[in-house]
Scaffold this motif. Structure first.
Motif, PDB file in Angstrom:
ATOM      1  N   LYS A  98     -14.975   0.803  18.677  1.00 45.25           N
ATOM      2  CA  LYS A  98     -14.641  -0.579  18.995  1.00 45.25           C
ATOM      3  C   LYS A  98     -15.874  -1.259  19.579  1.00 45.25           C
ATOM      4  N   ASN A  99     -16.134  -2.502  19.135  1.00 44.97           N
ATOM      5  CA  ASN A  99     -17.293  -3.259  19.620  1.00 44.97           C
ATOM      6  C   ASN A  99     -18.564  -2.413  19.547  1.00 44.97           C
ATOM      7  N   SER A 100     -18.775  -1.808  18.402  1.00 43.37           N
ATOM      8  CA  SER A 100     -19.874  -0.853  18.271  1.00 43.37           C
ATOM      9  C   SER A 100     -21.172  -1.540  17.867  1.00 43.37           C
ATOM     10  N   SER A 101     -22.249  -1.160  18.551  1.00 45.73           N
ATOM     11  CA  SER A 101     -23.596  -1.522  18.106  1.00 45.73           C
ATOM     12  C   SER A 101     -24.342  -0.251  17.723  1.00 45.73           C
ATOM     13  N   LEU A 102     -23.586   0.804  17.482  1.00 47.91           N
ATOM     14  CA  LEU A 102     -24.164   2.110  17.176  1.00 47.91           C
ATOM     15  C   LEU A 102     -24.766   2.091  15.775  1.00 47.91           C
ATOM     16  N   GLN A 103     -26.047   2.471  15.686  1.00 49.26           N
ATOM     17  CA  GLN A 103     -26.738   2.489  14.404  1.00 49.26           C
ATOM     18  C   GLN A 103     -27.472   3.809  14.209  1.00 49.26           C
ATOM     19  N   ALA A 104     -27.579   4.188  12.944  1.00 50.85           N
ATOM     20  CA  ALA A 104     -28.379   5.346  12.562  1.00 50.85           C
ATOM     21  C   ALA A 104     -29.557   4.847  11.733  1.00 50.85           C
ATOM     22  N   THR A 122     -24.366   1.588  21.410  1.00 53.81           N
ATOM     23  CA  THR A 122     -23.215   1.663  22.308  1.00 53.81           C
ATOM     24  C   THR A 122     -21.936   1.460  21.506  1.00 53.81           C
ATOM     25  N   PHE A 123     -20.838   1.925  22.072  1.00 58.73           N
ATOM     26  CA  PHE A 123     -19.530   1.630  21.499  1.00 58.73           C
ATOM     27  C   PHE A 123     -18.491   1.729  22.602  1.00 58.73           C
ATOM     28  N   GLU A 124     -17.312   1.234  22.320  1.00 63.04           N
ATOM     29  CA  GLU A 124     -16.216   1.279  23.279  1.00 63.04           C
ATOM     30  C   GLU A 124     -15.028   1.997  22.661  1.00 63.04           C
ATOM     31  N   LEU A 125     -14.194   2.542  23.543  1.00 62.89           N
ATOM     32  CA  LEU A 125     -12.954   3.174  23.117  1.00 62.89           C
ATOM     33  C   LEU A 125     -11.784   2.394  23.689  1.00 62.89           C
ATOM     34  N   GLY A 126     -10.782   2.190  22.873  1.00 65.08           N
ATOM     35  CA  GLY A 126      -9.530   1.671  23.392  1.00 65.08           C
ATOM     36  C   GLY A 126      -8.634   2.839  23.767  1.00 65.08           C
ATOM     37  N   THR A 127      -7.422   2.558  24.208  1.00 67.67           N
ATOM     38  CA  THR A 127      -6.477   3.629  24.512  1.00 67.67           C
ATOM     39  C   THR A 127      -6.164   4.402  23.238  1.00 67.67           C
ATOM     40  N   PHE A 128      -6.169   5.715  23.322  1.00 67.01           N
ATOM     41  CA  PHE A 128      -5.874   6.518  22.146  1.00 67.01           C
ATOM     42  C   PHE A 128      -5.154   7.787  22.559  1.00 67.01           C
ATOM     43  N   ILE A 129      -4.436   8.363  21.619  1.00 68.98           N
ATOM     44  CA  ILE A 129      -3.777   9.652  21.839  1.00 68.98           C
ATOM     45  C   ILE A 129      -4.662  10.725  21.228  1.00 68.98           C
ATOM     46  N   PRO A 130      -5.236  11.599  22.030  1.00 74.85           N
ATOM     47  CA  PRO A 130      -6.189  12.579  21.505  1.00 74.85           C
ATOM     48  C   PRO A 130      -5.514  13.630  20.639  1.00 74.85           C
ATOM     49  N   ASP A 138     -22.971   4.817  26.062  1.00 78.76           N
ATOM     50  CA  ASP A 138     -24.338   4.708  25.561  1.00 78.76           C
ATOM     51  C   ASP A 138     -24.642   5.995  24.809  1.00 78.76           C
ATOM     52  N   VAL A 139     -25.185   5.853  23.606  1.00 83.20           N
ATOM     53  CA  VAL A 139     -25.359   7.004  22.726  1.00 83.20           C
ATOM     54  C   VAL A 139     -26.806   7.094  22.264  1.00 83.20           C
ATOM     55  N   GLU A 140     -27.325   8.313  22.249  1.00 79.18           N
ATOM     56  CA  GLU A 140     -28.657   8.552  21.702  1.00 79.18           C
ATOM     57  C   GLU A 140     -28.693   9.972  21.160  1.00 79.18           C
ATOM     58  N   GLY A 141     -29.208  10.125  19.949  1.00 75.76           N
ATOM     59  CA  GLY A 141     -29.244  11.463  19.375  1.00 75.76           C
ATOM     60  C   GLY A 141     -30.109  11.535  18.145  1.00 75.76           C
ATOM     61  N   GLU A 142     -30.235  12.744  17.611  1.00 74.95           N
ATOM     62  CA  GLU A 142     -30.987  12.958  16.385  1.00 74.95           C
ATOM     63  C   GLU A 142     -30.267  13.990  15.530  1.00 74.95           C
ATOM     64  N   VAL A 143     -30.429  13.825  14.224  1.00 73.34           N
ATOM     65  CA  VAL A 143     -29.752  14.686  13.260  1.00 73.34           C
ATOM     66  C   VAL A 143     -30.757  15.102  12.192  1.00 73.34           C
ATOM     67  N   TYR A 144     -30.708  16.369  11.803  1.00 74.90           N
ATOM     68  CA  TYR A 144     -31.461  16.834  10.643  1.00 74.90           C
ATOM     69  C   TYR A 144     -30.448  17.062   9.528  1.00 74.90           C
ATOM     70  N   ARG A 145     -30.419  16.123   8.594  1.00 71.40           N
ATOM     71  CA  ARG A 145     -29.443  16.128   7.511  1.00 71.40           C
ATOM     72  C   ARG A 145     -30.051  16.773   6.276  1.00 71.40           C
ATOM     73  N   THR A 175     -26.441  15.041  20.094  1.00 73.30           N
ATOM     74  CA  THR A 175     -26.124  13.669  20.469  1.00 73.30           C
ATOM     75  C   THR A 175     -25.724  13.631  21.934  1.00 73.30           C
ATOM     76  N   TYR A 176     -26.290  12.679  22.648  1.00 75.92           N
ATOM     77  CA  TYR A 176     -26.041  12.547  24.085  1.00 75.92           C
ATOM     78  C   TYR A 176     -25.254  11.264  24.333  1.00 75.92           C
ATOM     79  N   PHE A 177     -24.126  11.399  25.023  1.00 75.26           N
ATOM     80  CA  PHE A 177     -23.273  10.267  25.368  1.00 75.26           C
ATOM     81  C   PHE A 177     -23.229  10.142  26.892  1.00 75.26           C
ATOM     82  N   SER A 178     -23.268   8.937  27.384  1.00 77.76           N
ATOM     83  CA  SER A 178     -23.085   8.724  28.822  1.00 77.76           C
ATOM     84  C   SER A 178     -22.248   7.472  29.018  1.00 77.76           C
TER      85      SER A 178
END
Length: 515
Positions: A305-311, A332-340, A464-471, A483-486
């Motif tokens: 939700k309201n994501s500015s997360l880019q790869a 960055t991104f946001e979470l609404g209420t969810f049932i895990p 806030d998200v920051e990470g790296e991937v070897y695809r 990937t690091y989330f805070s």
């Protein structure tokens, strides 16, 4: 024509007329030959025979040795360049007059130009192989390669979560590490993704370390706990199959228990666990794309939700010997209420339940010890007598301490009394056979955290998200990702308002592929 000439021509003998006509005709033919107007019956000059070299090339990619078609090959010798184009096999050839050398320029979009001078005396009539080096800025890459039947995907995921709420003096800190090792055998493919596979969970274990610090009845207390819990599908195999667009899952050779059945029966699809956000088009170095969802881990099947997360594709490299695309993730991104999802959070709830049940028991016991010490310090023997109802042994221990304290001419301090009580009274003295009290504490903790699960543990949270991937560029997996989330989260419950959470997800995977 003058009259005299007419008479002259008319009076000539017939033989003379024929001679003059043939003579004039001969002069005309000779003149024409001298002017180069007629080649008929003209003797040709002898010319030397021209020799030719056949120059042949095969053009390949330096990256994968694949033929490069439609590469423009310019042969430069006499005059303007003579362009030729390679066929689907990367082949091109030309015949040129014999000479000492020839210049060649090879061009293809997406590759660096190649210029060479060929010594024809050294390399006559030979097929020459040239390799073009890719121009990384021009090349595009497919990050969504297809699975194949028989693929065996081996994966290890490590999730490490740190959460803390409170202030410097009163706080709760949780450190959780989950290790998940799986093997997925692809049995059938439908379109671009598997439609039938077996997932074998080799290990699913979570370790939780916690520290609870706070002031209770004017005393600062610290409680530390360490618990481990296996996941509900640890050491099991699940057959996953898609029929008429609907996925089903069932345990192999095992009857599911209540927890397993609840998870197996929920709505599920392949993308929930295994499909990460990659474009369905080819991308170039430096290209970015929006990440609208995140598959796997704690955020499994969660829409952002309201994501500015880019790869962003930042490099083509190798990871442990396999060609891969290095992708950076940030935003960055946001979470609404969810049932895990039940399988992931059931383990976490069990661990939290164990932690807080132990905490409630220890805190209740410590407060009880403080109450005993206060009663002894204040000379309240009536409270001491009431302990007989709980345990005769407990009463005797406390009565002995009471007697020692009040017979001592030097009155002990409250802290000294507390120390004596703590050294004498043990938890079994307090709890005894009071199973109902223990059950009520455990039930209270379980009910509390089940409510959190049902209502959605997080009401709001910005990550806030920051990470790296070897695809991998050869197989449809992430060879390595971290990937690091805070976040500072406002929880759905009032107790944990302002939770500071740090979450690191690390994954390693590879495919054993039958060729």
């Amino acid at each position: 024509m003058p009259k005299v000439m007419k008479n002259f021509w008319r009076n000539l003998p017939q033989s003379a007329k024929m001679f003059l006509i043939l003579f004039l005709l001969g002069l005309s033919i000779i003149g024409a030959l001298d002017l180069g107007q007629f080649a008929v019956n003209r003797p040709e000059k002898a010319s030397p025979t021209t020799e030719y070299y056949e120059v042949r090339f095969i053009i390949l990619s330096k990256v994968d040795n694949e033929p490069i078609n439609k590469a423009e090959v310019q042969f430069i010798f006499d005059g303007a360049p003579e362009p030729r184009f390679t066929n689907d096999d990367g082949y091109v050839g030309i015949d040129i007059p014999k000479r000492n050398d020839i210049d060649v320029v090879i061009k293809r979009k997406g590759f660096k130009d190649l210029s060479r001078r060929i010594n024809l005396e050294v390399d006559p009539d030979r097929t020459i192989i040239y390799y073009l080096e890719p121009n990384e800025k021009e090349l595009s890459y497919n990050l969504n390669t297809n699975y194949k039947e028989g693929d065996l995907i081996k994966s290890t995921i490590t999730e490490h979560t740190q959460s803390r709420w409170g202030d410097k003096k009163d706080y709760t800190s949780l450190n959780e590490t989950r290790t998940l090792q799986t093997e997925v055998l692809i049995l059938e493919i439908e379109g671009a993704e598997p439609s039938k596979f077996i997932e074998k969970t080799l290990l699913d274990q979570t370790l939780l370390s916690s520290e609870l610090v706070g002031q209770y009845q004017n005393v600062y207390r610290t409680y530390n706990y360490n618990f481990a819990e296996k996941g509900i599908f640890d050491s099991t195999s699940i057959l996953c199959e898609k029929q008429k667009g609907v996925w089903s899952r069932k345990l192999i050779n095992v009857t599911p228990n209540t927890e397993q059945a609840k998870e197996l029966n929920r709505s599920w699809n392949w993308a929930d666990d295994y499909q990460y956000s990659y474009p369905n088009y080819r991308v170039k170095l430096g290209d970015s794309w929006d990440v609208f969802r995140y598959g796997g881990g704690l955020l499994e099947n969660i829409a952002l939700k309201n994501s500015s997360l880019q790869a962003r594709l930042i490099e083509i490299t190798e990871y442990e010997g396999e060609k891969s695309a290095k992708v950076a993730v940030k935003g960055t991104f946001e979470l609404g209420t969810f049932i895990p999802n039940y399988d992931i959070y059931q383990t976490k709830i069990k661990l939290i339940n164990k932690t807080f049940t132990a905490f409630f028991k220890d805190l209740a016991f410590d407060i009880f010890l403080d109450t005993i010490a206060d009663s002894i310090h204040n000379g309240d023997f009536q409270f001491i007598l009431s302990l007989k109802e709980r345990s005769e042994q407990l009463y005797k221990k406390v009565a002995d301490i009471y007697s020692i304290v009040h017979k001592n001419p030097q009155k002990l301090t409250l802290a000294e009394i507390r120390k004596k009580v703590a050294n004498s009274v043990i938890p079994s003295d307090f709890w005894g056979s009071d199973e109902k009290l223990l059950e009520s504490l455990e039930s209270e903790a379980a009910s509390y955290f089940q409510d959190l699960q049902d209502q959605g543990h997080f009401a709001e949270g910005k990550f806030d998200v920051e990470g790296e991937v070897y695809r991998s560029l050869d197989t449809p997996i992430d060879l390595y990702s971290k990937t690091y989330f805070s976040s500072t989260i406002r929880s759905a419950d009032e107790i944990s308002d302002g939770v500071i959470t740090e979450f690191t997800l690390t994954q390693r995977a590879y495919i054993n592929r039958r060729e």
